[in-house]
Design an enzyme around this catalytic site. Structure first.
Site, PDB file in Angstrom:
ATOM      1  N   ARG A  98       0.817  -1.211   0.000  1.00 38.94           N
ATOM      2  CA  ARG A  98       0.000   0.000   0.000  1.00 38.94           C
ATOM      3  C   ARG A  98       0.858   1.271   0.000  1.00 38.94           C
ATOM      4  NH1 ARG A  98      -5.020   0.190   1.232  1.00 38.94           N
ATOM      5  NH2 ARG A  98      -6.028   2.137   1.830  1.00 38.94           N
ATOM      6  N   ASP A 159     -19.952   5.079  -6.724  1.00 38.72           N
ATOM      7  CA  ASP A 159     -20.499   4.324  -5.590  1.00 38.72           C
ATOM      8  C   ASP A 159     -21.955   4.736  -5.350  1.00 38.72           C
ATOM      9  OD1 ASP A 159     -17.788   3.279  -4.979  1.00 38.72           O
ATOM     10  OD2 ASP A 159     -17.413   5.390  -4.556  1.00 38.72           O
ATOM     11  N   ARG A 162     -24.083   3.247  -8.043  1.00 39.09           N
ATOM     12  CA  ARG A 162     -24.228   1.800  -7.796  1.00 39.09           C
ATOM     13  C   ARG A 162     -25.282   1.558  -6.716  1.00 39.09           C
ATOM     14  NH1 ARG A 162     -17.636   0.888  -7.732  1.00 39.09           N
ATOM     15  NH2 ARG A 162     -17.448   0.198  -9.903  1.00 39.09           N
ATOM     16  N   HIS A 187     -13.369   6.002  -1.036  1.00 41.06           N
ATOM     17  CA  HIS A 187     -13.714   5.192  -2.214  1.00 41.06           C
ATOM     18  C   HIS A 187     -12.895   3.904  -2.137  1.00 41.06           C
ATOM     19  CE1 HIS A 187     -14.677   3.740  -6.144  1.00 41.06           C
ATOM     20  NE2 HIS A 187     -13.390   3.695  -6.461  1.00 41.06           N
TER      21      HIS A 187
HETATM   22  P1  NAD Z   1      -5.869   2.688 -17.503  1.00 40.03           P
HETATM   23  O1  NAD Z   1      -4.654   1.954 -17.004  1.00 40.03           O
HETATM   24  O2  NAD Z   1      -6.651   2.123 -18.634  1.00 40.03           O
HETATM   25  O3  NAD Z   1      -5.437   4.156 -17.928  1.00 40.03           O
HETATM   26  C1  NAD Z   1      -4.648   4.968 -17.122  1.00 40.03           C
HETATM   27  C2  NAD Z   1      -3.917   5.918 -18.025  1.00 40.03           C
HETATM   28  O4  NAD Z   1      -3.240   6.856 -17.211  1.00 40.03           O
HETATM   29  C3  NAD Z   1      -2.879   5.240 -18.918  1.00 40.03           C
HETATM   30  O5  NAD Z   1      -3.117   5.588 -20.268  1.00 40.03           O
HETATM   31  C4  NAD Z   1      -1.548   5.816 -18.414  1.00 40.03           C
HETATM   32  O6  NAD Z   1      -0.604   5.981 -19.444  1.00 40.03           O
HETATM   33  C5  NAD Z   1      -2.022   7.146 -17.839  1.00 40.03           C
HETATM   34  N1  NAD Z   1      -1.107   7.749 -16.872  1.00 40.03           N
HETATM   35  C6  NAD Z   1      -0.343   7.131 -15.931  1.00 40.03           C
HETATM   36  N2  NAD Z   1       0.400   8.024 -15.282  1.00 40.03           N
HETATM   37  C7  NAD Z   1       0.089   9.231 -15.790  1.00 40.03           C
HETATM   38  C8  NAD Z   1       0.554  10.549 -15.553  1.00 40.03           C
HETATM   39  N3  NAD Z   1       1.478  10.789 -14.628  1.00 40.03           N
HETATM   40  N4  NAD Z   1       0.026  11.561 -16.275  1.00 40.03           N
HETATM   41  C9  NAD Z   1      -0.898  11.317 -17.203  1.00 40.03           C
HETATM   42  N5  NAD Z   1      -1.360  10.091 -17.512  1.00 40.03           N
HETATM   43  C10 NAD Z   1      -0.866   9.067 -16.810  1.00 40.03           C
HETATM   44  O7  NAD Z   1      -6.765   2.927 -16.219  1.00 40.03           O
HETATM   45  P2  NAD Z   1      -8.318   3.309 -16.164  1.00 40.03           P
HETATM   46  O8  NAD Z   1      -9.123   2.072 -16.193  1.00 40.03           O
HETATM   47  O9  NAD Z   1      -8.605   4.402 -17.147  1.00 40.03           O
HETATM   48  O10 NAD Z   1      -8.417   3.842 -14.660  1.00 40.03           O
HETATM   49  C11 NAD Z   1      -7.750   5.009 -14.262  1.00 40.03           C
HETATM   50  C12 NAD Z   1      -7.807   5.163 -12.763  1.00 40.03           C
HETATM   51  O11 NAD Z   1      -9.146   5.332 -12.310  1.00 40.03           O
HETATM   52  C13 NAD Z   1      -7.270   3.958 -11.965  1.00 40.03           C
HETATM   53  O12 NAD Z   1      -6.514   4.443 -10.881  1.00 40.03           O
HETATM   54  C14 NAD Z   1      -8.526   3.285 -11.458  1.00 40.03           C
HETATM   55  O13 NAD Z   1      -8.286   2.520 -10.296  1.00 40.03           O
HETATM   56  C15 NAD Z   1      -9.365   4.508 -11.173  1.00 40.03           C
HETATM   57  N6  NAD Z   1     -10.812   4.283 -11.027  1.00 40.03           N
HETATM   58  C16 NAD Z   1     -11.457   5.043 -10.102  1.00 40.03           C
HETATM   59  C17 NAD Z   1     -12.829   4.905  -9.930  1.00 40.03           C
HETATM   60  C18 NAD Z   1     -13.581   5.732  -8.908  1.00 40.03           C
HETATM   61  O14 NAD Z   1     -14.784   5.487  -8.748  1.00 40.03           O
HETATM   62  N7  NAD Z   1     -12.986   6.705  -8.226  1.00 40.03           N
HETATM   63  C19 NAD Z   1     -13.524   3.987 -10.715  1.00 40.03           C
HETATM   64  C20 NAD Z   1     -12.835   3.240 -11.666  1.00 40.03           C
HETATM   65  C21 NAD Z   1     -11.466   3.400 -11.823  1.00 40.03           C
HETATM   66  C1  LMR Z   2     -14.145   0.908  -9.006  1.00 37.81           C
HETATM   67  O1  LMR Z   2     -14.752   1.294  -8.013  1.00 37.81           O
HETATM   68  O2  LMR Z   2     -14.714   0.338  -9.959  1.00 37.81           O
HETATM   69  C2  LMR Z   2     -12.642   1.079  -9.085  1.00 37.81           C
HETATM   70  O3  LMR Z   2     -12.234   2.041  -8.163  1.00 37.81           O
HETATM   71  C3  LMR Z   2     -11.967  -0.230  -8.882  1.00 37.81           C
HETATM   72  C4  LMR Z   2     -10.472  -0.151  -9.089  1.00 37.81           C
HETATM   73  O4  LMR Z   2      -9.761  -0.679  -8.205  1.00 37.81           O
HETATM   74  O5  LMR Z   2     -10.019   0.407 -10.094  1.00 37.81           O
END
Ligand code: NAD
Ligand code: LMR
Length: 328
Positions: A98, A159, A162, A187
């Site tokens: 972590r 969330d 959902r 989250h």
């Molecule tokens: P992904 O891996 O498909 O895309 C992430 C992108 O970020 C990649 O293209 C990567 O090159 C880019 N990246 C990495 N470091 C970077 C930087 N310093 N500057 C700019 N771009 C950068 O991931 P995703 O599925 O699009 O998810 C993105 C994030 O969202 C993850 O951390 C995921 O856990 C999070 N997420 C959050 C929630 C929420 O509810 N808060 C929900 C789903 C996903």
């Molecule tokens: C989600 O809630 O779908 C994401 O935050 C899960 C994840 O770990 O990317």
């Protein structure tokens, strides 16, 4: 027509980016009368893919899309930005603890917070989507001392959405008839989706809250662990639903929440409901005049208090960890 709003999206070549950009350009986020200029930030290795997405955006001929820039430089990507969607983040890799994850993301969200501080427009609003979203927002805000902390938010709208759907299915009503749900805390799997103030078809959700077994053993874990369930089913984390929630969050922040209802967002605590000041915590919120307001005065029952406190304790532990790493 009004001047274009500058919208920066980081991680633009990722899967959320691909689901998000076309909807922003279509007007779904800021409304049908607001042109947007998209500013896409990626790491150098992914710039070409982001340029491909920009070509596709061009090919849609969106009437509201006033231009697209693709960059790997944060100072340029945040220059003059009004809305910043921080999606790009470092995912947890094999063997990463972590603390490693927090440190890796500190290396992204610290400099991006600084770039927002130095280059964004005065009215900048920031939504952090990249995980761990609440603590990444805390880190970004800490690096932007000239931007009011309330402009940094973390996404818990997914969330919230959902939870709305789960309740609608259980009660057999359309989602539009479910109101006043609240997501509290982080989250993460410790989040607490709260039904004790909810209304279903215009009446209190008493039948649902009275069913303690369903509430604690089905509803809360289903919502809190939905992200993991999507990863298990899809082989990839939620993308279209996450993009949709980001659209909803910014839409309501800028244009307001409906009268009589509220939503959920991770906002900087000012001590509401005993949540320590400065933590980026999800609360029930309304929005008016472009600002989030925590819904105050709700009575919190003992079950809810315990679950809220557990998630807030996790946020405090994350803050302690990033403090020890010198990231805030
Ligand atoms: P992904 O891996 O498909 O895309 C992430 C992108 O970020 C990649 O293209 C990567 O090159 C880019 N990246 C990495 N470091 C970077 C930087 N310093 N500057 C700019 N771009 C950068 O991931 P995703 O599925 O699009 O998810 C993105 C994030 O969202 C993850 O951390 C995921 O856990 C999070 N997420 C959050 C929630 C929420 O509810 N808060 C929900 C789903 C996903
Ligand atoms: C989600 O809630 O779908 C994401 O935050 C899960 C994840 O770990 O990317």
């Amino acid at each position: 027509m009004t001047a274009p709003v500058n919208v920066t999206v980081t991680g633009a070549a990722g899967q959320i980016g691909y689901a998000l950009l076309f909807r922003i350009a279509s007007g779904a986020m800021l409304g049908p009368d607001t042109p947007v200029r998209l500013k896409l930030l990626e790491i150098p290795q992914a710039v070409k893919a982001a340029e491909g997405t920009a070509m596709e955006l061009d090919d849609c001929a969106f009437p509201l899309l006033a231009g697209i820039d693709v960059d790997d430089d944060a100072a340029r990507a945040f220059d003059g930005t009004n809305v910043a969607l921080l999606v790009g983040a470092r995912p947890r890799g094999p063997g990463m603890e972590r603390g490693d994850l927090l440190e890796a993301n500190g290396g992204i969200f610290g400099p991006q917070g600084r770039a927002i501080n130095d280059h964004a427009a005065d009215d900048v609003r920031v939504l952090v989507v990249g995980n761990p979203a609440n603590t990444n927002a805390l880190i970004a805000a800490a690096h932007a001392p000239d931007v009011p902390a309330a402009r940094f938010t973390a996404m818990t709208r997914l969330d919230h959405n959902r939870a709305l759907s789960q309740v609608a299915h259980k009660a057999g009503v359309p989602v539009a008839q479910v109101r006043r749900l609240a997501i509290w805390g982080n989250h993460s799997a410790t989040q607490y989706p709260d039904l004790f103030h909810a209304e279903v078809a215009g009446a209190p959700a008493d039948a649902l809250t009275a069913d303690t077994a369903w509430l604690t053993q089905e509803f809360v874990p289903t919502v809190a662990k939905r992200g993991a369930a999507i990863i298990d089913a899809r082989g990839a984390s939620s993308a279209a639903s996450a993009a949709n929630a980001a659209i909803d969050h910014v839409h309501d922040w800028v244009l307001g929440t409906p009268e009589g209802d509220w939503t959920s967002a991770g906002v900087v605590s000012r001590g509401e409901y005993g949540v320590p000041e400065g933590l980026v915590c999800s609360f029930p919120v309304t929005s008016s005049d472009g600002e989030w307001h925590v819904v105050e005065g709700l009575e919190i029952d003992d079950l809810s208090r315990g679950l809220i406190d557990a998630s807030v304790a996790e946020l405090e532990a994350e803050r302690t960890a990033v403090r020890e790493l010198g990231l805030v």
